[in-house]
Design an enzyme around this catalytic site. Structure first.
Site, PDB file in Angstrom:
ATOM      1  N   ASN A 292     -39.123  18.352 -32.211  1.00 36.56           N
ATOM      2  CA  ASN A 292     -38.404  17.170 -31.741  1.00 36.56           C
ATOM      3  C   ASN A 292     -38.658  16.052 -32.757  1.00 36.56           C
ATOM      4  O   ASN A 292     -39.752  15.496 -32.807  1.00 36.56           O
ATOM      5  CB  ASN A 292     -38.931  16.775 -30.352  1.00 36.56           C
ATOM      6  CG  ASN A 292     -38.358  15.455 -29.861  1.00 36.56           C
ATOM      7  OD1 ASN A 292     -37.378  14.951 -30.399  1.00 36.56           O
ATOM      8  ND2 ASN A 292     -38.979  14.885 -28.831  1.00 36.56           N
ATOM      9  N   TRP A 293     -37.632  15.763 -33.549  1.00 38.20           N
ATOM     10  CA  TRP A 293     -37.826  14.797 -34.634  1.00 38.20           C
ATOM     11  C   TRP A 293     -37.765  13.345 -34.150  1.00 38.20           C
ATOM     12  O   TRP A 293     -37.999  12.425 -34.931  1.00 38.20           O
ATOM     13  CB  TRP A 293     -36.790  15.037 -35.742  1.00 38.20           C
ATOM     14  CG  TRP A 293     -36.933  16.373 -36.425  1.00 38.20           C
ATOM     15  CD1 TRP A 293     -37.867  17.343 -36.159  1.00 38.20           C
ATOM     16  CD2 TRP A 293     -36.122  16.891 -37.492  1.00 38.20           C
ATOM     17  NE1 TRP A 293     -37.687  18.413 -36.995  1.00 38.20           N
ATOM     18  CE2 TRP A 293     -36.625  18.176 -37.821  1.00 38.20           C
ATOM     19  CE3 TRP A 293     -35.014  16.414 -38.189  1.00 38.20           C
ATOM     20  CZ2 TRP A 293     -36.061  18.964 -38.818  1.00 38.20           C
ATOM     21  CZ3 TRP A 293     -34.448  17.195 -39.188  1.00 38.20           C
ATOM     22  CH2 TRP A 293     -34.974  18.458 -39.505  1.00 38.20           C
ATOM     23  N   LYS A 294     -37.408  13.151 -32.901  1.00 37.58           N
ATOM     24  CA  LYS A 294     -37.328  11.794 -32.321  1.00 37.58           C
ATOM     25  C   LYS A 294     -36.519  10.869 -33.232  1.00 37.58           C
ATOM     26  O   LYS A 294     -35.580  11.311 -33.871  1.00 37.58           O
ATOM     27  CB  LYS A 294     -38.733  11.254 -32.044  1.00 37.58           C
ATOM     28  CG  LYS A 294     -39.624  12.238 -31.294  1.00 37.58           C
ATOM     29  CD  LYS A 294     -40.873  11.581 -30.763  1.00 37.58           C
ATOM     30  CE  LYS A 294     -41.794  12.639 -30.204  1.00 37.58           C
ATOM     31  NZ  LYS A 294     -42.879  12.106 -29.408  1.00 37.58           N
TER      32      LYS A 294
ATOM     33  N   HIS B 243     -37.170  14.083 -21.570  1.00 37.92           N
ATOM     34  CA  HIS B 243     -38.381  13.791 -22.346  1.00 37.92           C
ATOM     35  C   HIS B 243     -39.070  12.560 -21.768  1.00 37.92           C
ATOM     36  O   HIS B 243     -38.426  11.635 -21.294  1.00 37.92           O
ATOM     37  CB  HIS B 243     -38.020  13.558 -23.814  1.00 37.92           C
ATOM     38  CG  HIS B 243     -39.223  13.537 -24.703  1.00 37.92           C
ATOM     39  ND1 HIS B 243     -40.016  12.427 -24.845  1.00 37.92           N
ATOM     40  CD2 HIS B 243     -39.793  14.509 -25.454  1.00 37.92           C
ATOM     41  CE1 HIS B 243     -41.018  12.720 -25.668  1.00 37.92           C
ATOM     42  NE2 HIS B 243     -40.904  13.973 -26.059  1.00 37.92           N
TER      43      HIS B 243
ATOM     44  N   GLU C 211     -40.339  10.072 -23.080  1.00 41.17           N
ATOM     45  CA  GLU C 211     -39.914   8.779 -23.665  1.00 41.17           C
ATOM     46  C   GLU C 211     -38.584   8.337 -23.056  1.00 41.17           C
ATOM     47  O   GLU C 211     -38.336   7.138 -22.882  1.00 41.17           O
ATOM     48  CB  GLU C 211     -39.841   8.920 -25.197  1.00 41.17           C
ATOM     49  CG  GLU C 211     -41.249   9.008 -25.788  1.00 41.17           C
ATOM     50  CD  GLU C 211     -41.381   9.861 -27.037  1.00 41.17           C
ATOM     51  OE1 GLU C 211     -40.356  10.153 -27.693  1.00 41.17           O
ATOM     52  OE2 GLU C 211     -42.525  10.239 -27.368  1.00 41.17           O
TER      53      GLU C 211
ATOM     54  N   GLU D 205     -45.227  18.811 -20.758  1.00 41.43           N
ATOM     55  CA  GLU D 205     -45.771  17.858 -21.718  1.00 41.43           C
ATOM     56  C   GLU D 205     -46.555  16.770 -20.978  1.00 41.43           C
ATOM     57  O   GLU D 205     -45.950  15.798 -20.490  1.00 41.43           O
ATOM     58  CB  GLU D 205     -44.642  17.191 -22.499  1.00 41.43           C
ATOM     59  CG  GLU D 205     -43.761  18.155 -23.255  1.00 41.43           C
ATOM     60  CD  GLU D 205     -43.069  17.459 -24.422  1.00 41.43           C
ATOM     61  OE1 GLU D 205     -43.414  17.768 -25.558  1.00 41.43           O
ATOM     62  OE2 GLU D 205     -42.228  16.579 -24.183  1.00 41.43           O
TER      63      GLU D 205
ATOM     64  N   GLY E 187     -47.994  12.337 -28.706  1.00 41.22           N
ATOM     65  CA  GLY E 187     -48.118  11.377 -29.793  1.00 41.22           C
ATOM     66  C   GLY E 187     -49.456  10.664 -29.832  1.00 41.22           C
ATOM     67  O   GLY E 187     -49.624   9.684 -30.559  1.00 41.22           O
TER      68      GLY E 187
ATOM     69  N   SER F  89     -49.197  16.730 -28.839  1.00 41.27           N
ATOM     70  CA  SER F  89     -50.174  16.800 -29.946  1.00 41.27           C
ATOM     71  C   SER F  89     -50.522  18.228 -30.350  1.00 41.27           C
ATOM     72  O   SER F  89     -51.641  18.500 -30.779  1.00 41.27           O
ATOM     73  CB  SER F  89     -51.435  16.008 -29.593  1.00 41.27           C
ATOM     74  OG  SER F  89     -51.110  14.627 -29.423  1.00 41.27           O
TER      75      SER F  89
ATOM     76  N   GLY G 183     -43.742  17.246 -31.740  1.00 41.17           N
ATOM     77  CA  GLY G 183     -43.241  15.984 -32.293  1.00 41.17           C
ATOM     78  C   GLY G 183     -43.777  15.776 -33.697  1.00 41.17           C
ATOM     79  O   GLY G 183     -43.219  16.264 -34.678  1.00 41.17           O
ATOM     80  N   GLY G 184     -44.898  15.072 -33.807  1.00 35.25           N
ATOM     81  CA  GLY G 184     -45.441  14.688 -35.108  1.00 35.25           C
ATOM     82  C   GLY G 184     -45.576  15.831 -36.099  1.00 35.25           C
ATOM     83  O   GLY G 184     -45.180  15.701 -37.268  1.00 35.25           O
TER      84      GLY G 184
HETATM   85  C1  PEP Z   1     -42.909  15.476 -28.116  1.00 33.74           C
HETATM   86  O1  PEP Z   1     -42.306  14.560 -28.593  1.00 33.74           O
HETATM   87  O2  PEP Z   1     -42.359  16.182 -27.285  1.00 33.74           O
HETATM   88  C2  PEP Z   1     -44.291  15.715 -28.531  1.00 33.74           C
HETATM   89  C3  PEP Z   1     -44.957  16.667 -27.956  1.00 33.74           C
HETATM   90  O3  PEP Z   1     -44.811  14.900 -29.514  1.00 33.74           O
HETATM   91  P1  PEP Z   1     -46.207  15.111 -30.281  1.00 33.74           P
HETATM   92  O4  PEP Z   1     -46.254  16.548 -30.729  1.00 33.74           O
HETATM   93  O5  PEP Z   1     -46.155  14.161 -31.435  1.00 33.74           O
HETATM   94  O6  PEP Z   1     -47.291  14.801 -29.315  1.00 33.74           O
END
Ligand code: PEP
Length: 253
Positions: A9-11, A95, A97, A167, A173, A213, A234-235
């Site tokens: 997920n590049w957000k 999600h 966010e 999640e 994040g 994470s 994500g990251g």
């Molecule tokens: C996400 O955005 O779904 C996520 C899990 O981000 P991260 O891996 O950065 O925690």
């Protein structure tokens, strides 16, 4: 046997040119991947160009959200037909966010899931508790409401086309990953909810990702858990090396 699904997920990261470059690297690195499903979710703006890059490769395209209406006066939104036209296969919905900043509710998650399924695409339905909810003993009640809300009026046949991403909000994040046991315990519970709704055979077939994470160091332990069928990343999905390490960890299982 459930296959692993690793989704990036590049957000709101990467320009169009950067997205194309990252997608090209991922396509090149995943040429030998055969068991693990690999998905990337760039921004809407980059999605059409990234679609050209992933065509015919082992990488599938997702978008990060969708509106449940077909078209019309919904400034800033994108419809399912627009996504489908460029070759999108998966849509991330619910999600945290979106829930936290853009008023996503279990009702809108359900509307979006039904819209995605009606177009023949596959929703990745995100659920998860906040730290306050976990500390307040509400983990199970939160997950129950989110799963029951998301799957309202969805048939078993359609449910099988969905993926759930568990999640924990406190892990997204933050660099604070759930322990293998915490993730497994929550995901086992999520699978039991699917079993309540649709029976054991659907629950056994439906894939549940962990997100929060996940990185090359912790992926293998998480992916070894019985009820963890992949990751929503994500990251660590923003660099091809770290994303590919996670894909490799799944492929080696
Ligand atoms: C996400 O955005 O779904 C996520 C899990 O981000 P991260 O891996 O950065 O925690």
């Amino acid at each position: 046997m459930r296959s692993y699904i690793i989704a990036g997920n590049w957000k709101m990261n990467k320009t169009v040119a950067e997205s194309v470059a990252l997608a090209e690297e991922i396509v090149a690195k995943t040429k030998g991947i055969s068991k693990t499903e690999v998905v990337i979710a760039p921004t809407y703006l980059a999605a059409a160009k990234v679609a050209d890059v992933v065509k015919g490769s082992n990488v599938k395209l997702a978008v990060q959200d969708i509106h449940w209406q077909d078209q019309g006066a919904y400034t800033g939104k994108v419809s399912i037909d627009m996504a489908k036209e460029i070759g999108v296969e998966y849509v991330i919905i619910g999600h945290s966010e979106q829930r936290q900043y853009f008023h996503e509710t279990d009702e809108t998650v359900n509307l979006k899931a039904k819209k995605v399924l009606s177009a023949g695409l596959k929703p990745i339905i995100c659920i998860g508790e906040t730290l306050d909810e976990r500390n307040g003993g509400k983990l199970e009640s939160v997950l129950t409401a989110q799963v029951k809300g998301a799957y309202k009026d969805i048939s078993a046949e359609d449910a099988l086309k969905t993926v759930i991403a568990y999640e924990p909000v406190w892990a997204i994040g933050t660099g604070v990953v759930a322990t293998d046991d915490q993730a497994q315990e929550a995901q086992k519970y999520v699978r039991s909810l699917v079993a309540q709704l649709y029976g054991e055979s659907v629950a056994e077939a439906l894939r549940i990702q962990y997100g929060g994470s996940m990185n090359p160091t912790n992926a293998s332990g998480l992916l070894a858990q019985k009820d963890i069928d992949g990751g929503l990343i994500g990251g660590a999905a923003l660099k091809s090396d770290s994303f590919f390490s996670i894909i490799s960890a799944a492929e080696e299982k």
